[in-house]
Design an enzyme around this catalytic site. Structure first.
Site, short mmCIF file in Angstrom:
data_model
loop_
_atom_site.label_atom_id
_atom_site.label_comp_id
_atom_site.label_asym_id
_atom_site.label_seq_id
_atom_site.Cartn_x
_atom_site.Cartn_y
_atom_site.Cartn_z
N ARG A 72 47.27 43.36 38.70
CA ARG A 72 46.80 42.56 39.83
C ARG A 72 47.63 42.93 41.05
O ARG A 72 48.86 43.02 40.97
CB ARG A 72 46.92 41.07 39.52
CG ARG A 72 46.47 40.12 40.65
CD ARG A 72 46.46 38.68 40.13
NE ARG A 72 46.27 37.70 41.18
CZ ARG A 72 45.09 37.34 41.68
NH1 ARG A 72 43.99 37.90 41.20
NH2 ARG A 72 45.00 36.43 42.64
N SER B 43 41.84 36.77 38.66
CA SER B 43 41.13 38.02 38.44
C SER B 43 42.13 39.15 38.28
O SER B 43 43.06 39.30 39.09
CB SER B 43 40.18 38.32 39.61
OG SER B 43 39.57 39.57 39.46
N GLU C 11 36.63 43.84 35.06
CA GLU C 11 37.42 42.69 35.50
C GLU C 11 37.73 41.80 34.32
O GLU C 11 36.83 41.45 33.54
CB GLU C 11 36.67 41.88 36.56
CG GLU C 11 37.42 40.63 37.03
CD GLU C 11 36.64 39.79 38.02
OE1 GLU C 11 37.20 38.81 38.54
OE2 GLU C 11 35.45 40.11 38.25
#
Length: 591
Positions: A471, A501, A538
């Site tokens: 991330r 996410s 994702e």
């Protein structure tokens, strides 16, 4: 052959999605918003891994277009925003990116000024200078680099999109791929993708046709119209025989390239008799539809007189096939035409042998509805093979979150300022609210139920064996000094209040890269087919995910270069790695 309209909701509930050729989708039952959708594949031949990603899409909420009401075949484009009114065609206008997200100008810094003046791209020099302005989506999700190039003359502007996978897309380089006001060339409303090239030198070239008066009765209400604004997708050529690193359109408006594959969108120029294979070259002028209509949302008339009658796949292997242009597949579209509204009612796929022999057609539309159930409780009739399992409300909530609900939901969960009106509209459209003026308690309860449905939809997805995800964060801001301190304190436990996410494939370049280790039993799930952006992998984590800071590797330290080299970055440009100031190794806590 099946007529699409006329089914009751009870009948639709019993219909199974048809099994379509590879690349196709199926009927999606309507959710709380009441919209149904279908995707039909186009007869696209596979190339060396780089072929156009096009299909026919239907939405029951869609408007009219070249494929009849509700249907579309959208190519990548950038457009001026019209939801706040007619564009002014100056610096006050906002742009919408290829994914529909509002674009904002990238911040200008001393190391990366914005805009800049360019006289060349790579090894290609231009006869004039261009002012190049970088843009990015207001809500980042695709992580591409977007540049708006403006020349010295009116209407000499185009866009470059650098995808995260290294593919370069050129939009609106020539007037043929720009939807502009015929009376003012500088008033461009849309820039359509015109060429794409991979790092390996593989190209896709898109051609468009401008609307005209062919086969149109120019008397009565058609008299005096300037109908040249509309652009129709005409050909998509790909499979260049010789690789080329640079875009062809840098040096020529009509590239002279040996293409191996051509996808042709025919508007009646080649004949639509299913018994007669159409030729590669158009034989006649295109046909006029019975229900012409106009769009005015950009401040000028965009008149549509055409319907796409068929999509043709041609191969160009003269030595192997004995002819320059060989028809191999055909999607024949049939319409219920009338002067009020035209509807697509049938789509048939026909395949051809090298000698022109036509294989039996494949009906791509839905199968006919099953017979009504027997009266009197007689259960001897076998169950319909078309019966299906409906998509759960939780998966529908997750799918909508992935498409456009993530920004509002995550701001709400983090306690940040969020667009309350948009949140209420979302809850109302998804049937979580029954009024657009709820009480505070009703709103909070509806948000709680909606967020819980998203989380349940996420948890219903299968577990994976991923053990590390990434991330990227931008923490080097004065307003985020406290957050930066939390993330750079070893042993600290971070609790992300929102959905988190991450990417299992790439570390997105930013000033801070989170290297997140996972243990068996973690709650992260790969969205896969549920994701709105199909091209990216994702892994999403539910709210209140806990992460423990294990180590921080700062830029300039002894281990930084070694750890950086092990990361798969989102961009190979070495200059971008200078933005990375730290790599934080952390672990998701399952308890």
């Amino acid at each position: 052959m099946l007529i699409l309209n006329g089914f009751s909701s009870a009948t639709l509930a019993l219909i199974t999605p048809p099994f379509l050729p590879k690349g196709g989708k199926a009927l999606s039952q309507s959710g709380p918003d009441g919209l149904a959708s279908i995707t039909l594949p186009l007869p696209i031949s596979a190339e060396r891994g780089f072929a156009p990603a096009l299909a026919l899409h239907y939405s029951s909420g869609g408007g009219n277009g070249p494929f009849g009401v509700g249907w579309s075949c959208a190519t990548m484009s950038i457009a001026r925003r019209t939801s706040h009114g007619v564009p002014q065609y100056n610096d006050s206008d906002e742009f919408l990116g290829p994914d529909g997200e509002v674009l904002v100008q990238t911040l200008s810094t001393g190391d990366a000024p914005n805009p800049v003046t360019c006289f060349a791209y790579g090894d290609v020099s231009f006869p004039q200078s261009y002012t190049v302005t970088r843009y990015q989506p207001r809500t980042e999700s695709s992580f591409y680099r977007l540049e708006y190039w403006v020349g010295n003359s009116n209407g000499d502007d185009f866009w470059l999109l650098h995808d995260s996978n290294g593919i370069l897309h050129l939009l609106g380089k020539t007037a043929a791929a720009r939807l502009s006001d015929p009376q003012a060339a500088s008033h461009t409303a849309q820039w359509l993708v015109e060429e794409s090239v991979t790092p390996a030198g593989e190209h896709i070239y898109y051609s468009y046709l401008a609307e005209n008066g062919d086969n149109v009765d120019l008397n009565g209400n058609e008299a005096g119209r300037d109908r040249s604004a509309m652009r129709y997708l005409s050909k998509v050529q790909y499979g260049n025989a010789t690789p080329a690193a640079d875009l062809y359109l840098w040096t020529s408006a009509t590239p002279a390239v040996q293409w191996l594959f051509t996808l042709v969108f025919d508007y009646g120029e080649r004949g639509v008799d299913p018994q007669v294979p159409p030729a590669f070259t158009a034989q006649n002028s295109w046909l006029a539809r019975q229900d012409p209509f106009s769009l005015y949302n950009y401040g000028f008339e965009i008149r549509l007189h055409r319907l796409c009658r068929q999509v043709l796949m041609f191969h160009h292997f003269p030595d192997e096939l004995g002819e320059a242009d060989t028809l191999v597949s055909r999607l024949l579209l049939e319409y219920d035409e009338n002067p009020i509204l035209t509807q697509l009612c049938a789509a048939r796929t026909l395949a051809y042998e090298g000698d022109g022999y036509r294989r039996a057609p494949v009906n791509n539309m839905m199968p006919p509805p099953p017979p009504p159930p027997m009266m009197g409780g007689n259960s001897s009739r076998p169950k319909s093979k078309w019966a299906i399992v409906e998509e759960s409300k939780q998966i529908q909530a997750l799918r909508y979150y992935s498409a456009q609900g993530y920004s509002v939901i995550n701001k709400y969960l983090r306690g940040d300022d969020y667009p309350e009106t948009q949140a209420k509209e979302t809850l109302l459209s998804r049937d979580y609210l029954s009024t657009n003026e709820p009480s505070d308690e009703e709103f909070k309860n509806a948000m709680s139920v909606y967020i819980n449905d998203i989380a349940e939809g996420l948890s219903s997805l299968p577990e994976t064996d991923h053990r590390v995800v990434y991330r990227g964060l931008k923490l080097d801001k004065p307003a985020l000094s406290d957050v930066l301190k939390e993330y750079t304190t070893i042993g600290n436990i971070i609790i992300d209040k929102a959905f988190m996410s991450t990417s299992p494939d790439k570390a997105w370049i930013n000033d801070t890269i989170l290297n997140i280790y996972l243990e068996k039993g973690h709650k992260g799930r790969i969205l896969g087919d549920v994701a709105h952006f199909k091209g990216e992998a994702e892994m999403l984590f539910p709210p209140n995910t806990k992460l423990k800071i294990e180590s921080i590797v700062n830029c300039g330290s002894q281990d930084f270069a070694s750890q950086l080299s092990k990361l798969r970055l989102s961009d190979d440009a070495t200059a971008d790695t200078n933005r990375i100031k730290r790599i934080i190794n952390m672990r998701v806590l399952n308890s």
